[in-house]
Design an enzyme around this catalytic site. Structure first.
Site, short mmCIF file in Angstrom:
data_model
loop_
_atom_site.label_atom_id
_atom_site.label_comp_id
_atom_site.label_asym_id
_atom_site.label_seq_id
_atom_site.Cartn_x
_atom_site.Cartn_y
_atom_site.Cartn_z
N HIS A 125 0.82 -1.23 -0.04
CA HIS A 125 0.08 0.04 -0.02
C HIS A 125 0.71 1.38 0.16
O HIS A 125 1.83 1.00 0.71
CB HIS A 125 -0.84 0.01 1.22
CG HIS A 125 -1.70 1.24 1.53
ND1 HIS A 125 -1.36 2.21 2.41
CD2 HIS A 125 -2.77 1.78 0.88
CE1 HIS A 125 -2.15 3.26 2.40
NE2 HIS A 125 -3.14 3.06 1.28
N HIS A 171 1.73 10.92 -2.13
CA HIS A 171 0.54 10.94 -1.25
C HIS A 171 -0.22 12.36 -1.73
O HIS A 171 0.34 13.18 -0.82
CB HIS A 171 0.71 10.53 0.00
CG HIS A 171 -0.73 10.07 0.52
ND1 HIS A 171 -0.76 9.81 1.88
CD2 HIS A 171 -1.77 9.36 0.02
CE1 HIS A 171 -2.00 9.19 2.18
NE2 HIS A 171 -2.45 9.14 0.95
#
Length: 636
Positions: A125, A171
């Protein structure tokens, strides 16, 4: 026999004898039973391998291999291979790498010709992050580390760079510093198949304009070349097998048009916008709230060192917080951010052609999300929170996302029953509150049919140890065949597997912990205690369905680098197919937190019975050079 000196104060020192590991009484008795005149011949060793170690196919060649390997220990009085082994040589064999609890040959032995949806897949992830989810550095180094450890699913979040002419990986809407997509792709190509020759799936979170999507297509095509897998048609009717995809790289993301349509429909819903803008704030607040007074001081310190104790399914669901976002507020990784609705409909045809595994959700709630399309397979992503909520809210109707949904088949229009995860891929990822990159109990995903349980590989601890343990199975290739109980419908009432059901015991695993050694070789003599040798104890247990999950503990052996416990534990197993054997060694400290002495996690279905040398690993999952436990495994 050498001695170790420990300083107690400026003028006083204590000396301790450094004991040499000796065979426990049970091992000596076993040697006596399979030897003659103090020597175990090759024939007697072969008989022991078959009768005690459960190696029914043990051959003279295997025996000769053991004899030859022991000749590497030149400091030991090893007899000539034709003659046999004395007690000391036999004892060293038991601690040898060839006597490991899993097959030492590390070969793939599961059927690899079934569709991808029939396997648990080692999944990362936000694979580019070096630390937390809010402010850490993005790099290709974590991607490389993941691939070298056998991870088969890499996730990259793609955003336009500051000048809108190139692609960064970061991110989004956080303070993370970006890394170039081109650098990540180059590293993926270089390291993709070093640990395993089975396919690498690249899941892309796409926040790009059509011109940059076209650039991604060009980059991927030029970088990966023949390694890149192109689907025969835009929508796959069935996933290909890992065997047919060896040394191929597969792209998975939501098709561009679906991105646009999803955003237009959901743009009217304020909930999603709120979470996008305030997700980091809310996550940080939630973490602080949960940290207050939740653990005793010593337990909190242990959690900080090697991660929280693994909770079972029931515990995991009970801590579900009312303050966490509702369905409409949860940030879904595959949904677009504000402003992405400005994307043009004309996405690059080359980019669309790259997408071998399409992802996305059907319109509506969970029942629609997991509705089976007989003509098309896809990937569905749910946060751990969404999965937990589905279990709580819908109970057995939706439990395990292996729900049987009646749907018309394309040919006859009649209705048939299909398990969603039998044909499609389900990915579960950490909830947004895990800003520290912590992980959850992976068994919650596995026991409910999820093939891709996505983990933050940079956050070490007990959850990640379970993940590493699961994928030690099948030669460490990153693909583990799902047990039949998660694939098939059972009984006259078409029941699917329920991990909370009151199931009968299938087998009982007996585990005996004899002793351990090697800490004095891998650690400084004051590493565990500056005043004396360490006081070790071992924790042994099972992680699996709730009824099987348990941890037990040996006594503490004081002041000994080679502790001998000679304690046996029994573990009744209702679902051994999903059970993992957990082993941890700690050093007892009366005044402070206990020190970490090693760990491992092993798939129960692949355990070799008999007396085995169990190598231990550090918090990161790296194997110690010398630290091992001598244990015995038996199924009854």
């Amino acid at each position: 026999m050498s001695k170790q000196t420990y300083r107690v104060c400026f003028c006083f020192r204590r000396k301790f004898k450094l004991t040499v590991a000796e065979a426990p009484p049970e091992i000596k008795a076993l040697f006596d039973d399979y030897s003659e005149g103090g020597i175990m011949s090759p024939d007697q060793l072969q008989k022991l391998l078959i009768e005690v170690q459960g190696q029914e196919d043990a051959s003279r060649e295997d025996v000769q291999g053991i004899m030859d390997s022991l000749h590497d220990f030149k400091h030991l009085p090893i007899f000539q291979s034709r003659k046999g082994l004395n007690l000391q040589a036999f004892f060293r064999y038991l601690f040898h790498d060839l006597n490991s609890p899993l097959s030492p040959y590390n070969t793939v032995h599961h059927d690899m010709k079934a569709p991808l949806s029939h396997y648990f897949i080692y999944t990362g992830h936000n694979s580019y992050l070096t630390g937390n989810q809010l402010s850490s550095i993005c790099s290709d180094v974590p991607v490389i580390n993941s691939l070298q450890s056998g991870v088969r699913v890499i996730e990259l979040d793609m955003w336009p760079n500051s000048t809108k002419d190139d692609i960064d990986v970061l991110h989004g809407r956080t303070l993370t510093t970006p890394v170039k997509l081109s650098k990540c792709l180059t590293s993926i190509k270089k390291y993709a198949f070093m640990a395993s020759e089975y396919p690498v799936i690249l899941t892309l979170e796409d926040h790009l304009t059509p011109d940059l999507q076209a650039k991604v297509a060009e980059m991927a095509t030029q970088t990966f070349g023949d390694l890149l897998y192109y689907p025969a048609s835009e929508c796959l009717a069935e996933f290909p097998s890992p065997e047919s995809l060896k040394r191929r790289i597969i792209i998975s993301t939501k098709p561009p048009k679906e991105y646009l349509e999803t955003k237009i429909k959901e743009g009217k819903d304020d909930g999603s916008q709120k979470e996008t803008k305030n997700g980091s704030q809310k996550a940080t607040k939630s973490v602080k709230k949960k940290d207050k007074g939740s653990q005793k001081e010593k337990e909190g310190s242990e959690d900080k060192t090697w991660g929280k104790e693994i909770s079972d399914l029931k515990d995991e669901l009970e801590v579900f917080d009312k303050d966490e976002p509702e369905d409409g507020d949860g940030m879904n990784e595959e949904e677009i951010e504000d402003g992405d609705h400005k994307l043009q409909l004309s996405a690059s045809s080359e980019y669309r052609r790259l997408i071998a595994i399409q992802s996305g959700k059907q319109k509506g709630g969970i029942k629609e999300w997991i509705r089976v399309d007989p003509d098309k397979v896809r990937r569905l992503s749910l946060s751990e929170q969404e999965l937990e909520k589905a279990i709580i809210t819908h109970g057995q109707d939706i439990i395990s996302i292996c729900i049987l949904l009646s749907h018309p088949t394309s040919a006859s229009g009649k209705f048939s029953d299909t398990i969603f995860t039998q044909r499609n891929l389900l990915r579960v990822f950490p909830k947004v509150m895990r800003v520290d990159s912590s992980n959850y109990n992976p068994l919650i995903g596995w026991m409910h049919g999820a093939q891709m349980v996505a983990f933050n590989m940079q956050k070490y601890g007990r959850s990640l140890w379970l993940m590493q343990g699961m994928f030690r199975a099948n030669g460490g290739c990153g693909f583990v065949k799902k047990p039949d109980l998660l694939q098939n419908v059972n009984g006259p009432h078409n029941k699917v597997f329920d991990p909370k059901a009151n199931l009968p015991v299938k087998t009982t695993l007996k585990v005996k912990v004899y002793m351990g050694e090697g800490w004095n070789l891998d650690f400084h003599h004051t590493h565990f205690d500056i005043y004396s040798p360490p006081d070790f104890y071992t924790r042994v247990g099972i992680a699996g369905v709730p009824a099987d999950s348990v941890m037990k503990k040996t006594k503490t052996v004081e002041d000994d680098w080679t502790p001998t416990w000679n304690e046996e534990f029994e573990f009744p197993l209702r679902v051994p197919e999903l059970a993992l054997l957990r082993i941890e060694v700690h050093e007892y400290d009366m005044s402070e937190m206990d020190d970490f002495g090693g760990q491992t996690c092993l798939p129960v279905t692949e355990l070799r019975t008999g007396i085995r040398a169990v190598p231990l690993y550090n918090q990161k999952g790296e194997k110690y050079n010398s630290v091992k436990l001598l244990m015995r495994f038996k199924f009854v």
